[in-house]
Design an enzyme around this catalytic site. Structure first.
Site, PDB file in Angstrom:
ATOM      1  N   HIS A 250       4.731  25.559  18.177  1.00  0.00           N
ATOM      2  CA  HIS A 250       4.956  25.168  16.778  1.00  0.00           C
ATOM      3  C   HIS A 250       3.691  25.452  15.988  1.00  0.00           C
ATOM      4  CE1 HIS A 250       3.558  20.711  17.625  1.00  0.00           C
ATOM      5  NE2 HIS A 250       2.621  21.591  17.860  1.00  0.00           N
TER       6      HIS A 250
ATOM      7  N   SER B 121       2.305  23.006  22.302  1.00  0.00           N
ATOM      8  CA  SER B 121       1.337  23.323  21.263  1.00  0.00           C
ATOM      9  C   SER B 121       0.171  24.131  21.848  1.00  0.00           C
ATOM     10  CB  SER B 121       0.873  22.014  20.607  1.00  0.00           C
ATOM     11  OG  SER B 121       0.142  22.252  19.448  1.00  0.00           O
TER      12      SER B 121
END
Length: 201
Positions: A123, A98
């Site tokens: 993501h 992330s």
């Protein structure tokens, strides 16, 4: 509370004790080993600014083992990395997920590394909202804005088309170091210190 090791050095004035992070900082090494939140971000930013003031021409080594975390806190680190003068070498140990992956990719091109058994995850931002419907709509709009900003950053650092990054981050996208290199998130996969030294030479 997590345990912080201390190291003892012998100096001409006797023994001096450092916590391990302060000792690493003397060698221009910053280590992110937790999730990214405001407290962690402020500590990382302070270290970056200190190392710039100490020597604006000397590289900073930023080691990352992080599951990600707050987008706003991560963006504060990201912007500081871009703001300061020293070039930044990033190294993934364990995982860069992330926001951790964004920070890994934000190192100077040619100086972004991963150890062989790490993993990298990109993501979209996650949000859990509560409150009145109008407030939830505002928060959802902000999540979409942050999602687009993160996608543009990843596209900029990887060289991938924005549309592809948008598709890839729509769901969890896990990568091995070799896949992350092919994607453009890192430049080299290294096995040991000798690999790093030979590349830098």
């Amino acid at each position: 509370m997590s345990y912080i090791p201390y190291v003892v050095e012998q100096t001409s004035r006797g023994e001096r004790t450092y916590d391990i992070y302060s000792r690493l900082l003397k060698d221009r090494i910053i280590f992110l080993g937790t999730e990214v939140n405001d407290v962690v971000a402020n500590s990382i930013i302070a270290q970056l600014l200190f190392l710039e003031s100490d020597d604006p021409e000397k590289d900073i080594n930023f080691y990352i083992n992080s599951p990600g975390g707050s987008v706003t806190a991560g963006m504060a680190i990201y912007d500081t990395m871009a703001y300061i003068k020293p070039e930044i070498t990033t190294v993934c140990i364990g995982q860069a997920a992330s926001m951790g992956a964004v920070l890994l990719a934000a190192g100077n091109h040619g100086k972004r590394y991963s150890l062989p058994n790490a993993r990298i995850l990109i993501h979209q931002p996650m949000g859990g909202f509560q409150g009145q419907a109008s407030d939830i709509a505002i928060q959802a709009q902000e999540i979409l804005r942050m999602k687009e900003a993160l996608n543009e950053i990843l596209a900029s650092h990887t060289g991938k088309p924005l549309k592809q990054v948008q598709q890839d981050t729509d769901r969890d996208y896990f990568m091995s170091p070799l896949e992350a290199k092919e994607y453009g998130l890192i430049d080299h996969v290294i096995l040991n210190r000798e690999d790093l030294d030979s590349i830098e030479e």
